[in-house]
Motif scaffolding. Sequence first.
Motif, PDB file in Angstrom:
ATOM      1  N   HIS A 147       0.672  -1.302   0.558  1.00  0.00           N
ATOM      2  CA  HIS A 147      -0.136  -0.316  -0.125  1.00  0.00           C
ATOM      3  C   HIS A 147       0.797   0.845  -0.070  1.00  0.00           C
ATOM      4  CE1 HIS A 147      -3.924  -2.502   0.749  1.00  0.00           C
ATOM      5  NE2 HIS A 147      -3.168  -2.848   1.514  1.00  0.00           N
ATOM      6  N   SER A 268      -7.199   4.078  -1.432  1.00  0.00           N
ATOM      7  CA  SER A 268      -6.205   3.858  -0.094  1.00  0.00           C
ATOM      8  C   SER A 268      -7.269   3.230   0.275  1.00  0.00           C
ATOM      9  CB  SER A 268      -5.326   5.158   0.164  1.00  0.00           C
ATOM     10  OG  SER A 268      -4.656   5.679  -0.681  1.00  0.00           O
ATOM     11  N   SER A 269      -6.484   2.289   1.246  1.00  0.00           N
ATOM     12  CA  SER A 269      -6.786   1.372   2.355  1.00  0.00           C
ATOM     13  C   SER A 269      -6.838   2.383   4.178  1.00  0.00           C
ATOM     14  CB  SER A 269      -6.377  -0.082   2.942  1.00  0.00           C
ATOM     15  OG  SER A 269      -5.148   0.522   2.710  1.00  0.00           O
ATOM     16  N   SER A 272      -2.841   2.757   4.609  1.00  0.00           N
ATOM     17  CA  SER A 272      -2.208   3.770   3.995  1.00  0.00           C
ATOM     18  C   SER A 272      -1.538   5.314   5.024  1.00  0.00           C
ATOM     19  CB  SER A 272      -2.738   4.304   3.201  1.00  0.00           C
ATOM     20  OG  SER A 272      -2.476   3.383   1.989  1.00  0.00           O
TER      21      SER A 272
END
Length: 320
Positions: A147, A268-269, A272
């Motif tokens: 990520h 993004s997660s 991130s």
Amino acid sequence: MIFGFPFNESNQQKIFQTASPEVFFPGLNLVLAILLLSLPTLRPSSTHVSLTLDSAWYCSTISQFLSFCDLEQIPIHAHCPVSENLLCAFATSHVGSLSGTTVHNHMAALKAWHAYLNKPWLGSVHLNYMINGVTNLAPASLKHLPHPPITRAMLLILTSKLNSTNSFNICCFAAVTWEILSQWDGSFMASHIPCRLNLSTPLNSNGSCKLHLPFTKVKKTRGKDIILCHINFPLFCFYPSSGLHCLTCKKFLAQCNSIWASSDLATSSAHSFHISGTTKFLLAGVPPDIIKALGHWSSDSFLCYWHSLEPLTPLHVENL
């Protein structure tokens, strides 16, 4: 599902017709079999037991294994304990469709299942070789790139497009503000930002405090005192027409990603955000053990968030 096995009236009859309960429920003694027979009259308790053990054992994995045994016509008495040959066969049945990490997690679920039933775990070196083989044969599509961290540019785009008249957007802005403050070097004057010293001791038994703002739009450097009252609301919540709502990670990320996608940026997660914070501290020269303590990590899992090694390596190695 009860204890990883289907349990219904048909199965109950099989137990009555079976000389040994272990034929249908491998590893279970007679007392436990009797308990299973009484569960229909204790439905709330049986439901709790089922949910708890399903969560602990990853019930989907147990179900997959039992389905695999049915497909391969493995006799019931060989279901538990599972021979290493059968474990290897189950592991290799996922070649090309699952990653080695996922197969390893499946084996961990089966091992926990054996531990609960007090059965020996027969997986050893051969099984490890098979899992390594599954890992090596996993297609590239199953291997995810690390990520990326949230960048300063992404935060600028995000805050510029959050509608300040919408309570949900304001809540998202508040949630992301801490990340902005940690990454925008020199963007704010330290003398204008309230800190811990500006917070008074509790004013009452509820914990309400007075906070001195060193700088405001109107008062400038004269500042202003505000009262932070104790309220039984979530820290990040918004109030649309339907009533009070708590900001969840899912809602927050969906809003962020919709804005970034509209600007042709990758989604993004939540990882991130952790990555950006960890990277920020590392670039600032903060020792890894301090970062681990600040992040409240009890293991070394935070090492997964070490990105941007290009600037990090010279920063530390060239000073030797």
